[in-house]
Design an enzyme around this catalytic site. Structure first.
Site, PDB file in Angstrom:
ATOM      1  CB  THR A 220      56.377 130.729  11.856  1.00 48.14           C
ATOM      2  OG1 THR A 220      55.096 130.391  11.355  1.00 48.14           O
ATOM      3  CG2 THR A 220      57.061 129.458  12.355  1.00 48.14           C
ATOM      4  CG  ASP A 251      56.729 124.534   7.469  1.00 54.22           C
ATOM      5  OD1 ASP A 251      55.778 125.335   7.483  1.00 54.22           O
ATOM      6  OD2 ASP A 251      57.898 124.864   7.728  1.00 54.22           O
ATOM      7  N   GLY A 274      54.172 126.852   4.195  1.00 54.91           N
ATOM      8  CA  GLY A 274      54.366 125.521   4.750  1.00 54.91           C
ATOM      9  C   GLY A 274      54.175 124.363   3.805  1.00 54.91           C
TER      10      GLY A 274
END
Length: 355
Positions: A220, A251, A274
């Site tokens: 990410t 998230d 997340g």
């Protein structure tokens, strides 16, 4: 008008002195102070946190990661130095990372259980507290740009799936075929996860809480920045979790969990497991500790990432910058791809915990 020449000279001297002091004061408030503030720019990048060990990364691969991180860092920092906004800087950086197949965002995103790429992203403006997010898009080349369009050109905060993609087309953003995001490395990771599940006689749709699946997720990307006007911004983009269920949202597009920015405190971008970042509202929690308890950015980040998140069972990391240009890159995993330049102008690039 003046009794004698000495009085006249005294008045002239006084007027001249007043003019000099006024000029100096003006230079100090609008010139010198502005220069100090203009120097107080900062930018931080992450490319994901997880079980990133030196023994598992070849020197050539490590060099690739460091090169991309440094190039993105320099590009974003140059935007700030030229007087560009923090929003422009974070979007520019995240677009660069989305375009790199090294990271789990944009091209190179991980696969869902049915072999697709579903992308999430968000952006937030610390001055206005306005935010935009997208979830589950499959044909938008740069989801972070779509998130910003949602923030600036719609009355909404989050758009998902077909609705988000329709909005992207309306706004003239670049669209690509789904195959654009595919990479062989991510497909091999998906097959490895699914094979592990089959060997253990479980359903092919393995639990998202399996550590093997979690560690196949890192990559990410995110960026936070402080510009010359004192405005903060944050952006995050991801492909999610390898083998995730259809429609799973982590998230990264959730404001307050994966992304948060407030000029009074800090800007934060998260990476990690997340579900726990959502439950802990991690990005906002760091800001709240600063605002309501008077924590420094470093104290708040450490308490949340080193204490509160692990106590819940979660792992990962964050990058953040406060309104003074202090930066942190905090994580509770073996490594996190990261790079930053704080208000002191010092550059840092790291991958492993010891960097």
């Amino acid at each position: 008008m003046f009794p004698n020449k000495y009085t006249f000279k005294t008045v002239l001297y006084g007027l001249a002195l007043f003019a000099v002091l006024s000029c100096r004061q003006e230079a100090g408030t609008s010139g010198g102070a502005r220069d100090d503030k203009e120097e107080r720019v900062a930018l931080v990048i992450h490319g994901g946190a997880g079980t990133i060990l030196r023994k598992n990364l070849s020197p050539e691969r490590e060099a690739q990661y460091r090169s991309v991180l440094e190039k993105a860092l320099d590009t974003g920092y140059a935007v700030l130095q030229r007087g560009g906004s923090s929003l422009d800087a974070v979007e520019r950086v995240v677009v660069m990372l989305e375009d790199s197949p090294l990271f789990n965002a944009g091209k190179g995103a991980v696969f869902t259980s049915d072999g697709r790429n579903e992308l999430d992203a968000s952006v937030m403006d610390g001055q206005s507290l306005n935010a935009g997010a997208v979830a589950g898009v499959t044909t938008v080349k740069n989801p972070v740009s779509l998130a910003r369009a949602v923030m600036e050109r719609s009355e909404h905060v989050m758009l998902a799936r077909e609705g988000a993609e329709a909005f992207a087309r309306e706004q003239g953003l670049e669209m690509v075929p789904e195959g654009y995001f595919h990479t062989g490395e991510r497909m091999r990771a998906l097959k490895a996860v699914q094979e592990k599940a089959r060997r253990e006689n479980r359903k092919q749709q393995a639990s998202a809480y399996d550590p093997f699946i979690r560690d196949s997720k890192y990559g990410t990307v995110g960026c936070v920045a402080l510009d010359r006007k004192g405005n903060l911004a944050a952006a995050t983009s991801t492909g999610g979790m390898t083998n995730k269920r259809w429609g799973r949202i982590g998230d990264s597009p959730v404001i307050g969990a994966g992304t948060y920015a407030n000029n009074n405190t800090c800007a934060v971008s998260s990476t990690g497991w997340g579900e726990f970042f959502i439950r802990g509202v991690v990005a906002y929690d760091i800001s709240a500790l600063m605002e309501y308890r008077g924590h420094t950015l470093e104290q708040a980040a450490r308490e949340v990432i080193r204490k509160k998140l692990p106590e819940m069972g979660g792992n990962g990391g964050i990058i953040a910058v406060d309104h003074k240009g202090n930066i942190v890159m905090e994580f509770n995993t073996p490594g996190m791809y990261r790079a930053g330049i704080g208000a002191d102008g010092q550059k840092h690039i790291g991958i492993f915990g010891e960097d």
